[in-house]
Design a protein around this motif. Structure first.
Motif, short mmCIF file in Angstrom:
data_model
loop_
_atom_site.label_atom_id
_atom_site.label_comp_id
_atom_site.label_asym_id
_atom_site.label_seq_id
_atom_site.Cartn_x
_atom_site.Cartn_y
_atom_site.Cartn_z
N ASP A 179 0.86 -1.18 0.00
CA ASP A 179 0.00 0.00 0.00
C ASP A 179 0.90 1.23 0.00
O ASP A 179 1.97 1.22 0.62
CB ASP A 179 -0.91 0.03 1.24
CG ASP A 179 -2.00 -1.02 1.19
OD1 ASP A 179 -2.44 -1.35 0.08
OD2 ASP A 179 -2.40 -1.51 2.26
N GLU A 180 0.46 2.29 -0.68
CA GLU A 180 1.26 3.50 -0.77
C GLU A 180 0.53 4.67 -0.11
O GLU A 180 -0.68 4.82 -0.27
CB GLU A 180 1.56 3.84 -2.24
CG GLU A 180 2.40 2.77 -2.95
CD GLU A 180 2.78 3.18 -4.36
OE1 GLU A 180 2.34 4.27 -4.81
OE2 GLU A 180 3.55 2.43 -5.01
N TYR A 181 1.29 5.48 0.62
CA TYR A 181 0.73 6.64 1.32
C TYR A 181 1.61 7.86 1.03
O TYR A 181 2.80 7.86 1.36
CB TYR A 181 0.66 6.39 2.82
CG TYR A 181 -0.20 5.19 3.19
CD1 TYR A 181 -1.57 5.33 3.37
CD2 TYR A 181 0.37 3.93 3.33
CE1 TYR A 181 -2.35 4.23 3.69
CE2 TYR A 181 -0.41 2.83 3.65
CZ TYR A 181 -1.77 2.98 3.83
OH TYR A 181 -2.54 1.90 4.15
N THR B 3 6.43 9.35 -0.65
CA THR B 3 5.52 8.22 -0.58
C THR B 3 6.11 7.13 0.29
O THR B 3 7.21 6.66 0.04
CB THR B 3 5.22 7.63 -1.97
OG1 THR B 3 4.69 8.66 -2.81
CG2 THR B 3 4.23 6.48 -1.88
#
Length: 211
Positions: A44-46, A104
């Motif tokens: 997952d990328e944030y 990110t």
């Protein structure tokens, strides 16, 4: 193809004619989508905005899987990655941001196994900055600098067992590096080094017992 099918029909092989006709039509059909790719492990990328010069701690913890954490710079290039931290399967990155922009954090699973996790991005404490510098010295086998950095970390937070354990490992590494093949475990330690290692192990054990 047409004359051959006509001959098959005359021979009474109607079923075979149908199969060949469908195959010919399929060979001429246009593809709706053709795409090459590669499957990535679970991730997952944030995205978040950070300013140049600020030091951040990024932590990824999971009770279900072996985490792997990476940080991408504003151009999308990988700036730093961490698998295991502090002898655990959790991941931590402590970094001073080189340029202002959108970064990110990528939360991933080392094995591809899924599960729950917690990701935290925050301003690094003074202890975390010094402790992380000590771990960098350990990686580069600069054990003298590591001992100094762990000692500084302990002065900032004497209730964290990891700094004591890290400093004990640095004493071991320093003795091994100085003696090379002649190193023979505890028997090769000087009295001062042996005393320092035992003291650090006892301090860490006392903290664990009190928790």
């Amino acid at each position: 193809m047409t004359s051959f099918i006509t001959q098959l029909r005359r021979a009474g092989l109607t079923a075979l004619v149908s199969v060949l006709t469908l195959a010919a039509g399929a060979a001429q059909a246009e593809s709706i989508l053709e795409q090459s790719g590669a499957l990535e492990p679970m991730r997952d990328e944030y995205s978040f905005t950070a300013e140049a010069g600020e030091t951040l701690t990024i932590e990824l913890e999971s009770p279900d899987f072996d985490t792997i954490l990476s940080l991408l710079d504003p151009s999308g290039a990988e700036l730093e990655v961490n698998d295991d931290y502090n002898g655990t399967l959790n991941s931590t990155i402590v970094i001073t941001i080189p340029e202002s922009g959108e970064y990110t954090a990528v939360a991933g699973s080392f094995s591809g196994q899924g599960g729950t996790y917690d990701l935290v991005i925050r301003t690094a404490t003074d202890y975390e900055r010094v402790y992380d510098r000590a771990t960098d010295f350990m990686v580069s086998e600069d054990y003298g600098q590591a001992i100094e950095a762990y000692t500084a970390a302990i002065s900032l937070d004497d209730a964290n067992p990891n700094a004591y354990l890290g400093r004990a490992d640095a004493y071991w590494g320093q003795a091994y590096l100085s003696q090379g093949e002649d190193f023979d475990g505890p028997n090769s330690l000087s009295d001062a080094a042996r005393s320092a290692i035992v003291s650090d192990y006892e301090a860490a054990a006392a903290i664990f017992e009190a928790e």
